[in-house]
Write an enzyme that holds these catalytic residues in place. Structure first.
Site, mmCIF file in Angstrom:
data_model
loop_
_atom_site.group_PDB
_atom_site.id
_atom_site.type_symbol
_atom_site.label_atom_id
_atom_site.label_comp_id
_atom_site.label_asym_id
_atom_site.label_seq_id
_atom_site.Cartn_x
_atom_site.Cartn_y
_atom_site.Cartn_z
ATOM 1 N N ASP A 111 0.858 -1.164 0.000
ATOM 2 C CA ASP A 111 0.000 0.000 0.000
ATOM 3 C C ASP A 111 0.905 1.228 0.000
ATOM 4 O O ASP A 111 1.998 1.208 0.557
ATOM 5 C CB ASP A 111 -0.917 -0.015 1.224
ATOM 6 C CG ASP A 111 -2.041 0.994 1.081
ATOM 7 O OD1 ASP A 111 -2.137 1.643 0.016
ATOM 8 O OD2 ASP A 111 -2.813 1.151 2.036
ATOM 9 N N SER A 112 0.440 2.290 -0.627
ATOM 10 C CA SER A 112 1.287 3.475 -0.789
ATOM 11 C C SER A 112 1.478 4.215 0.523
ATOM 12 O O SER A 112 2.479 4.891 0.722
ATOM 13 C CB SER A 112 0.644 4.412 -1.792
ATOM 14 O OG SER A 112 -0.617 4.846 -1.304
ATOM 15 N N GLY A 113 0.499 4.108 1.407
ATOM 16 C CA GLY A 113 0.581 4.826 2.665
ATOM 17 C C GLY A 113 -0.264 6.089 2.687
ATOM 18 O O GLY A 113 -0.230 6.836 3.661
ATOM 19 N N ASP A 166 -7.907 -6.997 2.209
ATOM 20 C CA ASP A 166 -6.910 -7.000 3.279
ATOM 21 C C ASP A 166 -7.585 -6.428 4.506
ATOM 22 O O ASP A 166 -8.510 -5.621 4.377
ATOM 23 C CB ASP A 166 -5.712 -6.109 2.925
ATOM 24 C CG ASP A 166 -6.044 -4.637 3.068
ATOM 25 O OD1 ASP A 166 -6.704 -4.091 2.159
ATOM 26 O OD2 ASP A 166 -5.684 -4.024 4.097
ATOM 27 N N CYS A 176 -11.716 -27.064 12.180
ATOM 28 C CA CYS A 176 -10.638 -26.241 11.612
ATOM 29 C C CYS A 176 -9.367 -27.085 11.513
ATOM 30 O O CYS A 176 -9.015 -27.795 12.447
ATOM 31 C CB CYS A 176 -10.391 -25.022 12.491
ATOM 32 S SG CYS A 176 -8.993 -24.008 11.928
ATOM 33 N N CYS A 226 -6.252 -25.885 11.121
ATOM 34 C CA CYS A 226 -5.019 -25.125 11.370
ATOM 35 C C CYS A 226 -4.174 -25.803 12.448
ATOM 36 O O CYS A 226 -4.659 -26.639 13.215
ATOM 37 C CB CYS A 226 -5.344 -23.677 11.752
ATOM 38 S SG CYS A 226 -5.701 -23.415 13.498
ATOM 39 N N CYS A 281 -5.641 -25.483 16.048
ATOM 40 C CA CYS A 281 -6.798 -26.327 16.357
ATOM 41 C C CYS A 281 -6.449 -27.811 16.329
ATOM 42 O O CYS A 281 -7.105 -28.614 16.985
ATOM 43 C CB CYS A 281 -7.948 -26.019 15.399
ATOM 44 S SG CYS A 281 -8.646 -24.383 15.693
ATOM 45 N N HIS A 300 -4.529 -19.166 13.943
ATOM 46 C CA HIS A 300 -5.879 -19.682 13.633
ATOM 47 C C HIS A 300 -6.678 -18.639 12.842
ATOM 48 O O HIS A 300 -7.317 -18.974 11.847
ATOM 49 C CB HIS A 300 -6.643 -20.042 14.919
ATOM 50 C CG HIS A 300 -8.115 -20.167 14.678
ATOM 51 N ND1 HIS A 300 -8.705 -21.327 14.209
ATOM 52 C CD2 HIS A 300 -9.107 -19.235 14.757
ATOM 53 C CE1 HIS A 300 -9.994 -21.103 14.022
ATOM 54 N NE2 HIS A 300 -10.271 -19.850 14.353
#
Ligand SMILES: [Zn+2]
Length: 373
Positions: free
Chosen positions: A94-96, A267, A305, A307, A310, A336
């Site tokens: 991202d440019s900021g 995002d 889940c 992950c 989990c 998670h």
């Protein structure tokens, strides 16, 4: 080195949800996609191998933050951001623009650029659209964003209109200055919740021509129906052969609404921020791990889940870690959460391919406890 490309693969038969494929110099990924946020060149509390394990396909980082600290030249000398942070997959920077306008002590905005004091050490900084391109070229990200003026949410149309117009002039300068051919450059459509300004911003950004198009300035405090009505209006006007990135949005329920309307990229800091605070996202709603009711709970955060957290740890153990302020608690819950967000959006792709996105959305909304939203 592969160049950036986007290919539309399929559109759901019953809504506008779509699957696409993005090619970058650091690999390919399909859309819709969730990008975990690594503002400072690290997704907080997670190692790159954890991110891979959680299914992460592309990361987001931030040109403004890395320019302020450690400085672009250091990262350039260490062979770019991928090497610096040991992440070999795609990175979007991202440019900021958002950070300059929300974090820093703003001094002045002129046609040339923005003068402000660093939120970190107070030194005066002057950023122009060209400088922000140079920073992102030095970082070597796969996708760079133009520098935009990102005003706080307001009903004052004149303020938003001024931001739309200066962002368009800056977008033209950014495009002209961008030289790194392996790096994609995305335009950003502004306009708040004003439909005419959104349309104008989109039409004129399309005239300049970018590799992808982002919608900025949404989910900044406006009521949810207003955000959805902007998406209803603007997403169908966006080109079908370019990725559509909805910046900074949001929650699992927001992803369903946006994907249904044809958005591709997301995002958000929610999975990492909530994870550090000991709150987990699940298909049943939010789980506040420190709650007393989990004291003796042998179950994982979410039973179905896959992950690492989990597969190995009980709610009782995670609660113990959080209550003892053990760093592992934040790490495991963040892991998670990132797995949950990345895989939720990944599962949407499979359902879109089957023409069953709307059923998937309905089932998710029915299961997700609204009281925990
Ligand atoms: Zn899990």
């Amino acid at each position: 080195m592969k160049k950036f490309g986007f290919k539309l693969i399929t559109i759901d038969k019953k809504c506008k949800a779509r699957v696409g494929k993005v090619t970058t110099p650091h690999g390919t990924f399909e859309t819709p996609v969730f990008m975990p946020v690594g503002t400072q060149g690290t997704v907080k509390a997670l190692m790159p191998r954890d991110l891979k394990d959680a299914g992460t396909e592309i990361l987001l980082s931030n040109a403004y933050h890395l320019y302020i600290r450690p400085g672009t030249e250091i990262i350039r000398k260490l062979k770019g951001l991928h090497k610096f942070m040991a992440w070999d997959g795609p990175i979007l920077t991202d440019s900021g623009g958002y950070q300059v306008f929300s974090l820093s002590k703003l001094r002045s905005i002129s046609e040339e650029g923005v003068k402000f004091n660093s939120h970190f050490d107070g030194r005066e900084i002057f950023l122009t659209p060209e400088k922000v391109i140079e920073i992102q070229e030095a970082l070597g990200s796969d996708i760079a964003m133009i520098f935009d003026e990102c005003p706080a949410a307001t009903k004052d149309k004149a303020v938003i209109e001024k931001a739309v117009h200066i962002t368009l002039r800056w977008a033209r300068r950014a495009k002209k200055h961008h030289k790194l051919s392996s790096q994609a450059l995305f335009g950003i459509v502004q306009g708040g919740t004003f439909r005419d300004l959104r349309r104008e911003s989109l039409e004129r950004t399309l005239e300049i021509g970018f590799d992808g198009y982002a919608l900025g300035g949404l989910s900044v405090g406006e009521p949810k129906p207003e955000m959805l009505s902007v998406l209803d209006e603007i997403l169908p006007m966006m080109p079908t052969d370019r990725p559509r990135y909805l910046m900074g949005v949001g929650t699992p329920l927001d992803f369903f609404e946006a994907v249904e309307r044809g958005a591709d990229m997301f995002d958000c800091v929610n999975p990492t921020r909530y994870g550090r605070n000991g709150t987990a996202f699940t298909s049943d709603g939010l789980v506040v791990v420190r709650n007393g009711k989990y004291q003796k709970d042998a179950a994982p955060i979410q039973k179905d889940c896959a992950c690492y957290t989990c597969r190995n740890f009980s709610r009782a153990y995670l609660r113990h870690l959080v209550n003892s302020h053990e760093i592992l608690g934040a790490e495991l819950i963040t892991l998670h959460n990132v797995h949950f967000f990345v895989n939720l959006v990944k599962n949407m792709r499979a359902k879109i391919r089957q023409g069953r996105f709307l059923q998937f959305k309905k089932a998710f909304f029915n299961r997700f406890d609204p009281e925990t939203r």
